[in-house]
Enzyme design. Structure first.
Site, short mmCIF file in Angstrom:
data_model
loop_
_atom_site.label_atom_id
_atom_site.label_comp_id
_atom_site.label_asym_id
_atom_site.label_seq_id
_atom_site.Cartn_x
_atom_site.Cartn_y
_atom_site.Cartn_z
N CYS A 2 0.83 -1.42 -0.41
CA CYS A 2 0.09 -0.43 -0.03
C CYS A 2 0.91 1.38 0.27
O CYS A 2 1.92 0.83 0.88
CB CYS A 2 -0.99 0.28 0.95
N ARG A 27 4.00 -0.32 -4.92
CA ARG A 27 3.46 -0.89 -3.66
C ARG A 27 2.30 -2.03 -3.63
O ARG A 27 1.85 -2.13 -2.15
CB ARG A 27 4.19 0.12 -3.03
N TRP A 74 -2.63 -2.79 -1.67
CA TRP A 74 -2.63 -4.13 -1.24
C TRP A 74 -3.39 -5.01 -0.24
O TRP A 74 -3.27 -4.41 0.94
CB TRP A 74 -0.98 -4.69 -0.97
N ASN A 100 -1.37 2.41 5.62
CA ASN A 100 -0.37 0.97 4.84
C ASN A 100 -0.84 0.49 5.55
O ASN A 100 0.18 1.26 6.56
CB ASN A 100 0.88 1.55 4.39
N GLY A 101 -0.89 -1.07 6.37
CA GLY A 101 -0.38 -1.31 7.00
C GLY A 101 -2.06 -2.86 7.79
O GLY A 101 -2.27 -2.47 7.31
N GLU A 487 16.91 -18.79 -7.26
CA GLU A 487 16.34 -16.96 -7.42
C GLU A 487 15.34 -17.34 -8.89
O GLU A 487 14.31 -16.48 -8.84
CB GLU A 487 17.19 -16.34 -7.44
N LYS A 491 11.84 -16.44 -9.28
CA LYS A 491 11.84 -15.06 -10.87
C LYS A 491 10.47 -15.41 -11.76
O LYS A 491 9.49 -15.00 -12.33
CB LYS A 491 12.74 -14.35 -12.01
N GLU A 494 7.13 -15.34 -10.26
CA GLU A 494 6.50 -14.24 -9.64
C GLU A 494 5.78 -13.64 -10.99
O GLU A 494 4.91 -12.96 -11.03
CB GLU A 494 7.59 -13.46 -8.66
N HIS A 510 16.04 -37.75 -5.79
CA HIS A 510 15.25 -38.08 -4.67
C HIS A 510 14.35 -37.56 -5.11
O HIS A 510 13.41 -37.03 -3.17
CB HIS A 510 16.14 -36.58 -3.20
N LYS A 609 6.08 -4.57 -4.24
CA LYS A 609 7.47 -4.59 -3.95
C LYS A 609 8.00 -4.85 -3.11
O LYS A 609 8.70 -5.11 -2.39
CB LYS A 609 7.69 -3.18 -5.04
O1 M6R Z 1 13.08 -5.08 -0.76
P1 M6R Z 1 13.15 -6.85 0.57
O2 M6R Z 1 14.43 -7.06 -0.58
O3 M6R Z 1 13.10 -7.06 2.02
O4 M6R Z 1 12.21 -7.35 -0.25
C1 M6R Z 1 11.87 -9.32 0.00
C2 M6R Z 1 11.16 -10.32 -0.63
O5 M6R Z 1 9.88 -10.08 -0.99
C3 M6R Z 1 11.48 -9.34 -2.48
O6 M6R Z 1 12.66 -10.47 -2.70
C4 M6R Z 1 10.57 -10.49 -3.68
O7 M6R Z 1 11.13 -11.81 -3.08
C5 M6R Z 1 10.96 -10.08 -4.30
N1 M6R Z 1 9.56 -9.96 -5.41
C6 M6R Z 1 11.69 -11.28 -5.56
O8 M6R Z 1 11.95 -10.91 -6.77
#
Ligand code: M6R
Length: 614
Positions: A2, A27, A74, A100-101, A487, A491, A494, A510, A609
């Site tokens: 948010c 956000r 959000w 926000n929260g 990673e 990616k 997401e 396994h 984000k």
């Molecule tokens: O701001 P941060 O690095 O603490 O965020 C952690 C995760 O929320 C962030 O890396 C998230 O997994 C990304 N969207 C991945 O691309």
């Protein structure tokens, strides 16, 4: 999660709020809304979906007020529809709030208000809060400021919130706890936002509100800050050093693509002033300040979430290999809720792009209470994690706006590498020749990334068109390439919504090997010189089950190139630095796949984000 914004001053509030919301949309983008002060009451407008929907709704309307608040959501409490969108009004319609929260005890408070005859139009915790403020004002004959303070002392949870009273267009009240909030000071005008990028066009003079503080901003008398226990605080004005251009996409179609291409520059920025290969020197100021703690530490604990956690896993390989200290890597969300053993000779590294991730923040609070030295590795300057850590280093990647983290990841890796080398040198656990060759090679990495970007572009686009309809992907890697596999899979999940799993290559037999058939693309990270034979065996195992092998290989590796069905190439580098190159084709591959699937690359569904709620 948010974004909130407010404006009060001589200009029309509406365009400023909308531009700010555009910058804050990363956000959260489940809904957006604004409330602007009108002659008698608010012009309130809110709409489910992205900000464009709200913009459409306003077309042709003349919104002239000079004070207003806005929100991009959000969703936490209540589905993302028009009704649950912020701002929310109090029962009388006199107070408006954006938040926000999460208010954790909202159901108890709601029950109390229901008993007192309140009814609620939304399913949000925020509507409960604004009615609690109004109820306290009425029942206890409090001023708005007093009622806000009393309400905030009753609630449990996290918030960055802004409140406006329709009977007073010259006052805004805002408060924060566990979610960021910055105040912007202009000439006879004031701004409040979740993030300075939202107000940068108008002012560079900002005040970061601290947790458990609230502010009353009056147009005539300026900013007054108090703590929730009613002590006056002295506002500290800082000048923002941020480049407006960095907030635009420029000639790129998406922020993510821009940020992938910015990695060479971002890494140069991360290295600047810290690495001098000619003088064989690495200095992270934060480590130098606490060098004895670093030398004497018997353990490092790295805590982070998501992509930053993957960088942390790589940090473990680097620190253990070079500095010979045991490292454990913990999801912040798990660490904070178990009863971990923390000792005063531990170093806890908190890795975070945003510096606002709620779980990572809670993990560092726990680490501090156990006596550990907390070292923050953050990208956002002035962020909560940066401020709450005992020491730390910024990654200097510049604003990362695409929800999928790219340049933040590679700069986190750079910092963890520098840290491993510096601590290793102090402890005498690195040979001079390895140190020198790592430093020289680190300086070459930006150019090598440029090379990876150019050389693989066409191959990656054609791979994307071959596989964009796949239902699943497997990513395999050994050693340092295992976290890169994780990673790569994250990616892809997401931004393209394709199910993907990252595995340590040797673990395949396994269990996951059962998934492999002729429809399964298997991305194999095959650059490790130290385990090359083993990787070749893993590729053979996939091929024996008719899986499709897409290998990331060193450009001189003829053998694996022939073995794989498809290949993407990286220039040869020091094995310890190879993740900085192997991640690049993976980022690009998922970008192009997402594009072909018609996904919203920069703002994938259900995500935001900065994850400021648990
Ligand atoms: O701001 P941060 O690095 O603490 O965020 C952690 C995760 O929320 C962030 O890396 C998230 O997994 C990304 N969207 C991945 O691309």
């Amino acid at each position: 999660m948010c974004g909130v914004i407010a404006y009060m001053g001589a200009q029309a509030a509406y365009p400023i709020l909308m531009q700010g919301l555009r910058r804050l949309e990363y956000r959260g983008y489940d809904s957006a809304g604004i409330a602007v002060m009108g002659p008698r009451d608010f012009h309130l407008s809110k709409k489910a979906g992205k900000l464009d929907n709200l913009q459409l709704l306003q077309e042709g309307r003349n919104i002239t007020g000079h004070t207003g608040i806005g929100h991009t959501r959000w969703a936490t409490h209540g589905i993302p529809n028009d009704t649950n969108a912020h701002p929310h009004l109090s029962r009388s319609g006199r107070l408006a709030i954006v938040h926000n929260g999460i208010i954790e005890n909202y159901s108890v408070l709601k029950a109390r208000l229901l008993q007192r005859g309140y009814s609620f139009v939304s399913h949000t915790d925020t509507e409960v809060l604004i009615n609690l403020v109004e109820e306290l004002q009425l029942q206890e004959a409090l001023s708005l400021e007093e009622a806000v303070r009393a309400a905030l002392n009753e609630i449990v949870g996290a918030y960055a919130l802004i409140i406006m009273d329709s009977s007073d267009e010259d006052t805004l009240i805002a408060a924060r706890k566990g979610a960021p909030l910055v105040l912007g000071i202009g000439t006879d005008e004031y701004f409040i936002a979740s993030d300075p990028s939202a107000i940068l066009t108008y002012t560079r003079n900002v005040i970061y509100l601290e947790d458990d503080e609230y502010t009353v901003i009056r147009r005539q008398t300026g900013v007054h800050i108090r703590s929730l226990d009613n002590r006056e605080k002295t506002p500290y004005i800082e000048a923002l050093e941020m480049d407006l251009e960095a907030l635009e996409k420029g000639s790129f179609a998406h922020f993510m693509l821009k940020e992938i291409h910015e990695q060479p520059q971002a890494i140069e920025n991360a290295l600047r002033g810290r690495l001098n290969a000619a003088q064989n020197r690495v200095t992270l100021g934060g480590i130098t300040e606490h060098i004895n703690r670093f030398k004497q530490a018997t353990r490092f604990i790295i805590t982070a979430c998501g992509t930053s956690y993957h960088a942390g896993l790589l940090g473990k390989y680097l620190i253990e290999e070079l500095a010979r200290v045991p490292v454990s890597v913990e999801y912040a969300s798990e660490f904070r809720y178990r009863n971990p053993i923390i000792r005063d000779n531990d170093i806890v590294l908190a890795v975070s792009q945003s510096g606002e991730t709620a779980d990572t923040l809670a993990a560092i609070t726990l680490a501090k209470s156990g006596g550990a030295l907390v070292y923050g590795i953050c990208n956002v300057v002035g962020s909560s994690i940066a401020r709450y850590s005992h020491a730390g280093s910024y990654t200097h990647a510049g604003p990362e706006i695409g929800v999928a983290s790219t340049k933040a990841f590679s700069t986190q890796l750079v910092l963890l590498t520098l840290m491993a080398i510096q601590v290793a040198e102090e402890k005498n656990t690195i040979s001079p020749s390895l140190k020198q060759s790592l430093l020289l090679e680190l300086e070459r990495i930006p150019d090598k990334i440029k090379q990876v970007l150019v050389q693989n572009d066409t191959a990656i686009q054609s791979l994307a068109s071959r596989f964009y309809e796949a239902a699943h992907f497997l990513y395999l890697g050994r050693g340092l390439n295992f976290p890169v596999a994780l990673e790569g899979a994250l990616k892809l999940k997401e931004i393209s919504y394709i199910h993907a799993e990252g595995y340590a290559a040797a673990e395949m037999k396994h269990g996951p090997i059962a998934l492999i058939d002729k429809k399964m693309p298997v991305v194999v990270l095959a650059t490790n010189s130290s385990a090359r034979d083993k990787i070749i065996s893993n590729i053979q195992e996939v091929k024996a089950r008719e899986g499709i092998v897409i290998a990331i290989i060193n450009e001189d590796d003829q053998e694996i190139s022939e073995l794989a069905d498809y290949a993407m190439y990286i220039p040869v580098t020091e094995e310890l630095l190879s993740p900085l190159l192997t991640i690049i084709p993976l980022q690009l591959l998922c970008y192009h796949i997402a594009l072909l699937r018609g996904c919203d690359v920069d703002q994938p569904r259900n995500l935001a984000k900065s994850v400021t709620v648990e």
